[in-house]
Design an enzyme around this catalytic site. Structure first.
Site, PDB file in Angstrom:
ATOM      1  N   HIS A  67      -5.527   7.039  -2.455  1.00 48.43           N
ATOM      2  CA  HIS A  67      -6.435   6.010  -1.977  1.00 48.43           C
ATOM      3  C   HIS A  67      -7.490   5.737  -3.049  1.00 48.43           C
ATOM      4  O   HIS A  67      -7.971   6.653  -3.717  1.00 48.43           O
ATOM      5  CB  HIS A  67      -7.078   6.433  -0.661  1.00 48.43           C
ATOM      6  CG  HIS A  67      -6.114   6.367   0.482  1.00 48.43           C
ATOM      7  ND1 HIS A  67      -6.097   7.279   1.503  1.00 48.43           N
ATOM      8  CD2 HIS A  67      -5.112   5.497   0.741  1.00 48.43           C
ATOM      9  CE1 HIS A  67      -5.135   6.958   2.353  1.00 48.43           C
ATOM     10  NE2 HIS A  67      -4.512   5.892   1.910  1.00 48.43           N
ATOM     11  N   CYS A  68      -7.800   4.455  -3.183  1.00 53.56           N
ATOM     12  CA  CYS A  68      -8.638   4.004  -4.305  1.00 53.56           C
ATOM     13  C   CYS A  68     -10.114   4.080  -3.954  1.00 53.56           C
ATOM     14  O   CYS A  68     -10.538   3.661  -2.883  1.00 53.56           O
ATOM     15  CB  CYS A  68      -8.264   2.566  -4.663  1.00 53.56           C
ATOM     16  SG  CYS A  68      -9.205   1.915  -6.057  1.00 53.56           S
ATOM     17  N   HIS A 112       0.848  -1.201   0.000  1.00 55.11           N
ATOM     18  CA  HIS A 112       0.000   0.000   0.000  1.00 55.11           C
ATOM     19  C   HIS A 112       0.883   1.250   0.000  1.00 55.11           C
ATOM     20  O   HIS A 112       0.685   2.172  -0.806  1.00 55.11           O
ATOM     21  CB  HIS A 112      -0.892  -0.032   1.245  1.00 55.11           C
ATOM     22  CG  HIS A 112      -1.770   1.164   1.433  1.00 55.11           C
ATOM     23  ND1 HIS A 112      -3.127   1.155   1.177  1.00 55.11           N
ATOM     24  CD2 HIS A 112      -1.493   2.420   1.881  1.00 55.11           C
ATOM     25  CE1 HIS A 112      -3.632   2.346   1.442  1.00 55.11           C
ATOM     26  NE2 HIS A 112      -2.667   3.139   1.887  1.00 55.11           N
ATOM     27  N   GLU A 113       1.870   1.276   0.872  1.00 55.56           N
ATOM     28  CA  GLU A 113       2.753   2.457   0.946  1.00 55.56           C
ATOM     29  C   GLU A 113       3.601   2.586  -0.309  1.00 55.56           C
ATOM     30  O   GLU A 113       3.840   3.700  -0.796  1.00 55.56           O
ATOM     31  CB  GLU A 113       3.644   2.388   2.188  1.00 55.56           C
ATOM     32  CG  GLU A 113       2.893   2.409   3.512  1.00 55.56           C
ATOM     33  CD  GLU A 113       2.024   3.644   3.692  1.00 55.56           C
ATOM     34  OE1 GLU A 113       2.341   4.686   3.109  1.00 55.56           O
ATOM     35  OE2 GLU A 113       1.012   3.539   4.405  1.00 55.56           O
ATOM     36  N   CYS A 133      -9.735  -3.167  -3.181  1.00 58.28           N
ATOM     37  CA  CYS A 133      -8.411  -2.782  -3.668  1.00 58.28           C
ATOM     38  C   CYS A 133      -7.482  -2.498  -2.495  1.00 58.28           C
ATOM     39  O   CYS A 133      -7.875  -1.905  -1.487  1.00 58.28           O
ATOM     40  CB  CYS A 133      -8.512  -1.546  -4.561  1.00 58.28           C
ATOM     41  SG  CYS A 133      -6.919  -0.935  -5.144  1.00 58.28           S
ATOM     42  N   HIS A 138       1.664   4.304  -2.863  1.00 61.26           N
ATOM     43  CA  HIS A 138       1.650   5.764  -2.696  1.00 61.26           C
ATOM     44  C   HIS A 138       2.910   6.392  -3.291  1.00 61.26           C
ATOM     45  O   HIS A 138       2.837   7.452  -3.920  1.00 61.26           O
ATOM     46  CB  HIS A 138       1.577   6.121  -1.210  1.00 61.26           C
ATOM     47  CG  HIS A 138       0.198   6.009  -0.615  1.00 61.26           C
ATOM     48  ND1 HIS A 138      -0.948   6.365  -1.283  1.00 61.26           N
ATOM     49  CD2 HIS A 138      -0.201   5.601   0.625  1.00 61.26           C
ATOM     50  CE1 HIS A 138      -2.001   6.167  -0.500  1.00 61.26           C
ATOM     51  NE2 HIS A 138      -1.582   5.700   0.659  1.00 61.26           N
TER      52      HIS A 138
HETATM   53 ZN   LIG Z   1      -2.588   5.149   2.395  1.00 57.45          ZN
HETATM   54 ZN   LIG Z   2      -7.550   0.515  -6.792  1.00 54.90          ZN
END
Ligand SMILES: [Zn+2]
Ligand SMILES: [Zn+2]
Length: 230
Positions: free
Chosen positions: A171-172, A161-162, A178, A165
Site C-alpha cells: 500500500h502506497c 490495485h490487486e 495513488c 500487489h
Molecule cells: Zn491492497
Molecule cells: Zn503509489
C-alpha cells in the site's frame, strides 16, 4: 503448495480496514535493483456468476494499459472454497486455486460477483473486496461490496490495485490519490486517480505497462459508497 503459502497475503478489506496490507515488507524504491522489463501477461479468469458485460468492461480498460491479456472461459467457483457458515467464498482458497492456472510470466486474476472473505488477525472470516499474493501470480476481486451505480469504475480500480500487489507493490504512502492507497477505515475509491510516480516506476520495472492516459475510465459518474456488512 506449501511454498506458495509462505507468501504473505495482501488483504484488501472492504470495510473498516479496506485494502489493509499484510505485507509491507518491500524495499524502498531507491534500493530496488533495476531490471529490464520482461513483460507480464494478465490472465483474466471470470467465474460464471459474473456478468459478461463486466468481464468485457474490465478487459477493454485493461487492454489500454497493458498489451498482453488473455481471457479464459468462465468457470464455476470451486466448491472447495465455499464457506457455508457465511454463504460466501474464501478468497485465500481462491487465489491458491487461481495460482495453478498461472505461468512464470503471467498473473491470474479471478473475477466474481460473490462475497469473498479471509482471515484478518483474530477474526476468522472477514469480508473483503480483493485478495492478492504480494508478490505472486494470482489475485481475486469481487463486485459484491461495490456501489451498483458506479460498479465498472470501482471494479477496475480494485482490479489494478490487486494486480499491483501481485507485482510486489505494498500500500502506497507516497500519494493520497495513488491507486495503491490503503483505505484505512474509509472509502477513498473515488479519490484515487492513478498510480503515483513511485508505484508506476515499480510496475514498469516489472514489465507492466500501467500507463493510464485515459482518466475517463477511472472517473465516476455518480456518488457512491460501499455496503457496510461484514
Ligand atoms: Zn491492497
Ligand atoms: Zn503509489
Amino acid at each position: 503448495m506449501i511454498a506458495r503459502q509462505t507468501f504473505m497475503f495482501i488483504i484488501c478489506f472492504s470495510l473498516i480496514s479496506l485494502w489493509a496490507c499484510y505485507n509491507e515488507n518491500i524495499k524502498e524504491e531507491k534500493h530496488v535493483e533495476v531490471l529490464p522489463p520482461e513483460g507480464v501477461t494478465i490472465i483474466m479468469q471470470p467465474f460464471d456468476d459474473l456478468s459478461p458485460i463486466l468481464v468485457d468492461s474490465i478487459y477493454k480498460r485493461l487492454i489500454n494499459i497493458n498489451p498482453s491479456i488473455t481471457v479464459l472461459e468462465p468457470i464455476p467457483l470451486p466448491v472447495s472454497a465455499y464457506y457455508s457458515l457465511r454463504n460466501r467464498y474464501r478468497a485465500d482458497s481462491l487465489i491458491n486455486f487461481l495460482w495453478q492456472r498461472s505461468t512464470t510470466k503471467s498473473v491470474v486474476i479471478g473475477l466474481t460477483s460473490k462475497d469473498i472473505s479471509t482471515k484478518k488477525g483474530n477474526i476468522k472470516d472477514w469480508g473483503v473486496i480483493g485478495l492478492a499474493y504480494c508478490p505472486g501470480h494470482s489475485c481475486v476481486v469481487s463486485t459484491y461490496r461495490l456501489s451498483k451505480n458506479n460498479i465498472e469504475s470501482q471494479f477496475f480500480k480494485i482490479v489494478i490495485h490487486e494486480l499491483g500487489h501481485t507485482q510486489g507493490l505494498p500500500h502506497c504512502q507516497k500519494s493520497s490519490t495513488c491507486l495503491m492507497n490503503d483505505y484505512e477505515g474509509g472509502n477513498k475509491t473515488d479519490e484515487l486517480q492513478d498510480f503515483c510516480q513511485f508505484c508506476k516506476a515499480h510496475l514498469e520495472r516489472k514489465g507492466l505497462e500501467f500507463k493510464i492516459t485515459d482518466h475517463s475510465s477511472l472517473q465516476q459518474s455518480h456518488p457512491s459508497c460501499f455496503s457496510n456488512t461484514r
